[in-house]
Design a protein around this motif. Structure first.
Motif, PDB file in Angstrom:
ATOM      1  N   SER A 283       0.824  -1.222   0.000  1.00  0.00           N
ATOM      2  CA  SER A 283       0.000   0.000   0.000  1.00  0.00           C
ATOM      3  C   SER A 283       0.854   1.265   0.000  1.00  0.00           C
ATOM      4  CB  SER A 283      -0.913   0.015   1.232  1.00  0.00           C
ATOM      5  OG  SER A 283      -0.155   0.339   2.401  1.00  0.00           O
ATOM      6  N   GLY A 284       2.162   1.077   0.244  1.00  0.00           N
ATOM      7  CA  GLY A 284       3.071   2.226   0.260  1.00  0.00           C
ATOM      8  C   GLY A 284       3.268   2.822   1.636  1.00  0.00           C
ATOM      9  N   TYR A 285       2.706   2.158   2.683  1.00  0.00           N
ATOM     10  CA  TYR A 285       2.892   2.706   4.032  1.00  0.00           C
ATOM     11  C   TYR A 285       4.380   2.667   4.406  1.00  0.00           C
ATOM     12  CZ  TYR A 285       2.837   3.707   8.909  1.00  0.00           C
ATOM     13  OH  TYR A 285       3.120   4.299  10.114  1.00  0.00           O
ATOM     14  N   GLN A 286       4.876   3.801   4.903  1.00  0.00           N
ATOM     15  CA  GLN A 286       6.283   3.907   5.318  1.00  0.00           C
ATOM     16  C   GLN A 286       6.359   3.787   6.838  1.00  0.00           C
ATOM     17  OE1 GLN A 286       9.118   4.704   3.183  1.00  0.00           O
ATOM     18  NE2 GLN A 286       7.677   4.137   1.570  1.00  0.00           N
ATOM     19  N   TYR A 287       6.966   2.714   7.321  1.00  0.00           N
ATOM     20  CA  TYR A 287       7.078   2.513   8.773  1.00  0.00           C
ATOM     21  C   TYR A 287       8.064   3.501   9.390  1.00  0.00           C
ATOM     22  CZ  TYR A 287       4.556  -1.952   8.544  1.00  0.00           C
ATOM     23  OH  TYR A 287       3.606  -2.914   8.371  1.00  0.00           O
ATOM     24  N   THR A 288       7.665   4.075  10.524  1.00  0.00           N
ATOM     25  CA  THR A 288       8.590   4.923  11.289  1.00  0.00           C
ATOM     26  C   THR A 288       9.518   4.038  12.121  1.00  0.00           C
ATOM     27  OG1 THR A 288       6.812   6.548  11.450  1.00  0.00           O
ATOM     28  CG2 THR A 288       8.700   6.880  12.906  1.00  0.00           C
ATOM     29  N   TYR A 289       8.973   2.902  12.593  1.00  0.00           N
ATOM     30  CA  TYR A 289       9.738   1.975  13.449  1.00  0.00           C
ATOM     31  C   TYR A 289       9.661   0.564  12.857  1.00  0.00           C
ATOM     32  CZ  TYR A 289       9.207   5.967  16.553  1.00  0.00           C
ATOM     33  OH  TYR A 289       9.218   7.229  17.067  1.00  0.00           O
ATOM     34  N   PRO A 290      10.457   0.297  11.794  1.00  0.00           N
ATOM     35  CA  PRO A 290      10.366  -1.012  11.138  1.00  0.00           C
ATOM     36  C   PRO A 290      11.095  -2.128  11.877  1.00  0.00           C
ATOM     37  CG  PRO A 290      11.970   0.368  10.008  1.00  0.00           C
ATOM     38  CD  PRO A 290      11.383   1.211  11.100  1.00  0.00           C
ATOM     39  N   ASP A 291      11.968  -1.754  12.837  1.00  0.00           N
ATOM     40  CA  ASP A 291      12.745  -2.779  13.540  1.00  0.00           C
ATOM     41  C   ASP A 291      12.688  -2.545  15.045  1.00  0.00           C
ATOM     42  OD1 ASP A 291      15.226  -1.083  14.381  1.00  0.00           O
ATOM     43  OD2 ASP A 291      14.892  -0.627  12.260  1.00  0.00           O
ATOM     44  N   LEU A 292      13.028  -3.592  15.799  1.00  0.00           N
ATOM     45  CA  LEU A 292      12.925  -3.538  17.266  1.00  0.00           C
ATOM     46  C   LEU A 292      13.805  -2.468  17.887  1.00  0.00           C
ATOM     47  CD1 LEU A 292      12.795  -7.223  18.571  1.00  0.00           C
ATOM     48  CD2 LEU A 292      11.109  -5.412  18.955  1.00  0.00           C
ATOM     49  N   THR A 293      15.025  -2.309  17.374  1.00  0.00           N
ATOM     50  CA  THR A 293      15.948  -1.346  17.990  1.00  0.00           C
ATOM     51  C   THR A 293      15.350   0.057  17.979  1.00  0.00           C
ATOM     52  OG1 THR A 293      17.786  -2.714  17.224  1.00  0.00           O
ATOM     53  CG2 THR A 293      18.327  -0.496  17.981  1.00  0.00           C
ATOM     54  N   SER A 294      14.872   0.502  16.810  1.00  0.00           N
ATOM     55  CA  SER A 294      14.325   1.869  16.736  1.00  0.00           C
ATOM     56  C   SER A 294      13.060   2.000  17.591  1.00  0.00           C
ATOM     57  CB  SER A 294      14.033   2.243  15.276  1.00  0.00           C
ATOM     58  OG  SER A 294      13.082   1.353  14.703  1.00  0.00           O
ATOM     59  N   ALA A 295      12.209   0.950  17.593  1.00  0.00           N
ATOM     60  CA  ALA A 295      10.958   1.010  18.357  1.00  0.00           C
ATOM     61  C   ALA A 295      11.244   1.074  19.854  1.00  0.00           C
ATOM     62  CB  ALA A 295      10.089  -0.203  18.038  1.00  0.00           C
ATOM     63  N   LEU A 296      12.111   0.194  20.333  1.00  0.00           N
ATOM     64  CA  LEU A 296      12.377   0.122  21.778  1.00  0.00           C
ATOM     65  C   LEU A 296      13.156   1.340  22.270  1.00  0.00           C
ATOM     66  CD1 LEU A 296      13.130  -3.685  22.175  1.00  0.00           C
ATOM     67  CD2 LEU A 296      11.052  -2.456  22.775  1.00  0.00           C
ATOM     68  N   LYS A 297      14.049   1.877  21.449  1.00  0.00           N
ATOM     69  CA  LYS A 297      14.785   3.093  21.860  1.00  0.00           C
ATOM     70  C   LYS A 297      13.813   4.254  22.043  1.00  0.00           C
ATOM     71  CE  LYS A 297      19.550   2.412  20.477  1.00  0.00           C
ATOM     72  NZ  LYS A 297      20.622   2.736  19.535  1.00  0.00           N
ATOM     73  N   GLN A 298      12.820   4.359  21.152  1.00  0.00           N
ATOM     74  CA  GLN A 298      11.838   5.443  21.300  1.00  0.00           C
ATOM     75  C   GLN A 298      11.025   5.251  22.582  1.00  0.00           C
ATOM     76  OE1 GLN A 298       8.237   5.466  21.152  1.00  0.00           O
ATOM     77  NE2 GLN A 298       8.219   7.688  21.371  1.00  0.00           N
ATOM     78  N   ILE A 299      10.655   3.996  22.859  1.00  0.00           N
ATOM     79  CA  ILE A 299       9.773   3.720  23.995  1.00  0.00           C
ATOM     80  C   ILE A 299      10.476   3.967  25.334  1.00  0.00           C
ATOM     81  CG2 ILE A 299       8.544   1.864  25.206  1.00  0.00           C
ATOM     82  CD1 ILE A 299       7.958   0.764  22.271  1.00  0.00           C
ATOM     83  N   VAL A 300      11.728   3.500  25.436  1.00  0.00           N
ATOM     84  CA  VAL A 300      12.405   3.658  26.731  1.00  0.00           C
ATOM     85  C   VAL A 300      13.197   4.971  26.799  1.00  0.00           C
ATOM     86  CG1 VAL A 300      12.512   1.168  27.084  1.00  0.00           C
ATOM     87  CG2 VAL A 300      14.487   2.336  26.140  1.00  0.00           C
ATOM     88  N   GLY A 301      13.183   5.708  25.688  1.00  0.00           N
ATOM     89  CA  GLY A 301      13.773   7.057  25.710  1.00  0.00           C
ATOM     90  C   GLY A 301      15.272   7.082  25.759  1.00  0.00           C
TER      91      GLY A 301
END
Length: 302
Positions: A283-301
């Motif tokens: 559909s062309g959706y661009q993920y902001t957090y496609p992998d665990l490292t980027s997602a978890l770093k954002q969450i735990v700050g």
């Protein structure tokens, strides 16, 4: 665009509301409690659908509510809180003289049978095999619009994995034990762990609310709401420990999870599915957090 959100005051609903308002859209939340920018489910039933171009249902009792024992009453609430609200919304859309152009239901990946080898895309066929897959089947069926309405209202189903974010969802209960150095793999740790960052789930829903370029298909379009990274519970555990700089050496055996949570509910954590967001990527959706490292770093700050 005016958007109506069932369950808009929950974890995903708050993120979606924020995103839509940032994009300049007007949001009305359907809630159990009245208030500014809200209508109640009772008002929706008695007065009908307020003017809107998009509708979403996110309502439902939290499956992982730590304060509730796994018993018949809780199971009944899991079904009724999802199916009744979805039916109320789909019936209000069907009865409206000017129905919205998009109707989005957010269900779950529990429809796909746990396996360490099978890979599931949105086109994978499935039949209910346990309590939660039966719930997804009934839930999605309750969203279907009559044929005449489906000609103008696009129907979308998004099936998310574990939703990760700072202020709710799966992470809320996990962070404390991990901070204390008590985090560990669940069960074998080899089971797949389909997940998505809450802001990406909100982004996929927002994209699904956009009007269709052509006449909508008669059946709902399904999108797997998961990150493109295929991770196991072990990989998730180790990465969260690494980002928090905490040890992850205390595995939680499957039988302990079954005892604490009830086996029908623990299956979500002790078993998993390899879910691929094939159509979501197409559909062309661009993920902001496609992998665990980027997602978890954002969450735990960090």
């Amino acid at each position: 665009m005016r958007v109506l959100i069932g369950g808009g005051s929950g974890f995903v609903g708050r993120e979606l509301t924020r995103l839509l308002r940032d994009k300049g859209h007007e949001v009305t939340v359907i809630s159990r409690q009245p208030g500014p920018g809200k209508i109640t489910w009772g008002e929706l039933e008695s007065r009908g659908l307020p003017p809107c171009e998009g509708a979403v249902n996110l309502a439902g009792e939290n499956l992982m509510n730590p304060l509730r024992w796994w018993n018949e009453g809780y199971k009944k609430d899991l079904f009724s809180s999802r199916i009744d609200t979805t039916k109320t919304l789909s019936q209000a859309i069907a009865a409206s003289s000017s129905p919205p152009h998009s109707w989005v239901l957010v269900s779950g990946v529990a429809c796909y049978k746990p396996s360490q080898t099978a890979e599931y895309t949105e086109d994978s066929e499935w039949t209910p095999f346990d309590l939660l897959s039966k719930l997804v089947k009934e839930w999605e069926a309750s969203a279907l619009l009559p044929e005449n309405v489906a000609k103008t209202t696009k129907q979308v189903v998004i099936r998310p994995g574990a939703v990760l974010g700072r202020d709710g969802g799966a992470m809320k209960q996990m962070l404390l034990p991990f901070w204390l150095g008590l985090g560990g793999t669940l069960g074998s740790g080899r089971q797949p762990f389909p997940w998505i960052h809450v802001s990406d789930l909100a982004g996929i829903i927002a994209q699904a609310l956009e009007p269709a370029a052509d006449a909508p298909p008669a059946l709902p379009q399904v999108f797997n709401g998961v990150a493109p990274a295929l991770n196991t519970n072990y990989e998730f555990t180790k990465e969260l420990g690494r980002v928090l700089r905490r040890p992850t050496i205390l595995p939680v055996p499957g039988f302990v999870m079954n005892t604490l949570m009830g086996s029908e509910r623990a299956v979500v954590l002790t078993q998993g599915q390899k879910v691929i967001p094939k159509r979501t990527l197409e559909s062309g959706y661009q993920y902001t957090y496609p992998d665990l490292t980027s997602a978890l770093k954002q969450i735990v700050g960090s």
